[in-house]
Each structure stands twice: as C-alpha cells, then as structure tokens.
Design an enzyme around this catalytic site. Structure first.
Site, PDB file in Angstrom:
ATOM      1  CG  PHE A  72      -0.335  -0.560   2.466  1.00 13.64           C
ATOM      2  CD1 PHE A  72       0.482   0.407   3.202  1.00 13.64           C
ATOM      3  CD2 PHE A  72      -0.618  -1.681   2.871  1.00 13.64           C
ATOM      4  CE1 PHE A  72       0.962  -0.054   4.468  1.00 13.64           C
ATOM      5  CE2 PHE A  72      -0.195  -2.105   4.008  1.00 13.64           C
ATOM      6  CZ  PHE A  72       0.649  -1.379   4.847  1.00 13.64           C
ATOM      7  CB  SER A  75      -1.004   2.513  -4.555  1.00  6.76           C
ATOM      8  OG  SER A  75      -1.412   1.542  -3.663  1.00  6.76           O
ATOM      9  CG  HIS A  76      -2.999   5.431   0.478  1.00  8.59           C
ATOM     10  ND1 HIS A  76      -2.662   5.861   1.800  1.00  8.59           N
ATOM     11  CD2 HIS A  76      -4.209   5.693   0.227  1.00  8.59           C
ATOM     12  CE1 HIS A  76      -3.771   6.530   2.234  1.00  8.59           C
ATOM     13  NE2 HIS A  76      -4.810   6.520   1.305  1.00  8.59           N
ATOM     14  CG  PHE A  77      -1.589   9.509  -0.601  1.00  2.00           C
ATOM     15  CD1 PHE A  77      -2.587   9.377  -1.805  1.00  2.00           C
ATOM     16  CD2 PHE A  77      -1.863   9.796   0.355  1.00  2.00           C
ATOM     17  CE1 PHE A  77      -3.934   9.532  -1.225  1.00  2.00           C
ATOM     18  CE2 PHE A  77      -3.020   9.516   0.853  1.00  2.00           C
ATOM     19  CZ  PHE A  77      -4.130   9.578   0.298  1.00  2.00           C
ATOM     20  CB  VAL A  82       0.138   7.496   4.929  1.00  2.00           C
ATOM     21  CG1 VAL A  82       0.899   8.530   5.235  1.00  2.00           C
ATOM     22  CG2 VAL A  82      -0.888   7.729   3.978  1.00  2.00           C
TER      23      VAL A  82
END
Length: 179
Positions: A72, A75-77, A82
């Site tokens: 994650f 892709s976040h961010f 985070v």
C-alpha cells in the site's frame, strides 16, 4: 503458548504467524476463514482470552510488523506514503472475526457495523509495529455468532485508531460461484 479454558476445553491464548495463516481462505483444510495476504492485516495474536478485559467478556491483542515495502505504500500516496487508515480498521474487524472463530465458530467473517471511528496517527514506512487491542463487550452464538467490541490500534506505541461498538459476525454458508 498458554491456554484459556472455555466449557472445560483448553483454548490457545496466542497464535504465531503460521497458525494465523492456517485460518486464511487459501487453506482448503480450514472451515474458518480470514482473508489471505496481502489483505490479512495482522501477523500474530499475542494474547486472546474468552474472559477478562475491560468488560470481562474477553479480549484479543495482535501485532503487525510494518515493512517499508508494504504494497500500500507504493500507491497511497506517491511522495507521501502512508498506510490507509481503513486498512487498520479492517485489521480490527478481522480480529473481531478471529475472536469469534477462536470461540469455536466456523465460517466467513463479515463486518456488520461500527460506531464512532477516530483516526489519529498515521502509519508510515519508517514505523516498526502496529498493535491492535479489542475489548469484547458482548458475544452471542444464536442465531448468528456475533461479537461486539471496542478497539484501538497503536503504531510504535502511539494511538492511531479508536473504534467504538464494532460488530462482526461469522457466517458458514457464504460460498457462491465467482465469476
């Protein structure tokens, strides 16, 4: 590993990562179902009891090791990686289902509701450990096995998420053809 006694039967009071993975959907020998990695959001259960805790109805504590290369974070961010707070909430709901399965019920867990949710601290790639703690308010067996709990998540000892009155159920007959 210690044991808890329920209805004259000794129950485990902790689960290693390998034991937790035995509850995942990819295990054809288990009728108890958690999501498989990478959606499984905890690595081990450090303590689980059918009594005690804040409400004297039981509790569960689990941990997730934070790795800098978690899926994650990519892709976040971009530029501000985070862990999505909703994944911490999902871990808490998964643990509620695990508590019900630990009590002897089999099937697929489903989130049924949450009360107030407060996100406080972010989980970033430099963090090391998330600790999840659920305090069981109520557990029912019929007509559907359900647990109601309050919970918190901490990242490296700092409060990151608080959840009041979450409810999860275990349902044995949720299989259907896909696609």
């Amino acid at each position: 590993m210690g044991s808890d006694v329920k209805e004259g039967k000794a129950l485990k009071t902790s689960y290693s990562n390998r034991e937790v993975l035995g509850y995942c959907v990819h295990n054809p020998n288990s009728a108890r179902r958690l999501p498989a990695p990478p959606l499984l959001m905890f690595d081990r259960v450090t303590e689980i009891r059918g009594d005690g805790g804040k409400f004297d109805r039981g509790f569960v504590t689990a941990e997730k090791d934070v790795r800098f290369d978690e899926w994650f974070f990519f892709s976040h961010f971009q530029g501000d990686p985070v862990m999505p707070g909703i994944l911490q909430l999902d871990a808490i709901l998964q643990l509620g289902g695990f508590f019900v399965m630990h009590a002897g019920f089999e099937g697929y867990g489903r989130a049924l509701r949450t009360g107030k949710i407060v996100f406080r601290e972010q989980v970033r790639p430099h963090n090391k450990l998330i600790t999840y703690r659920l305090q069981i308010r109520k557990m029912t067996a019929k007509p559907t096995p359900i647990a109601v709990a309050d919970a918190v998540a901490e990242v490296d000892g700092q409060l990151s998420v608080e959840v009041e009155s979450l409810m999860v159920g275990i349902f044995p007959d949720l299989r259907y053809a896909y696609p």
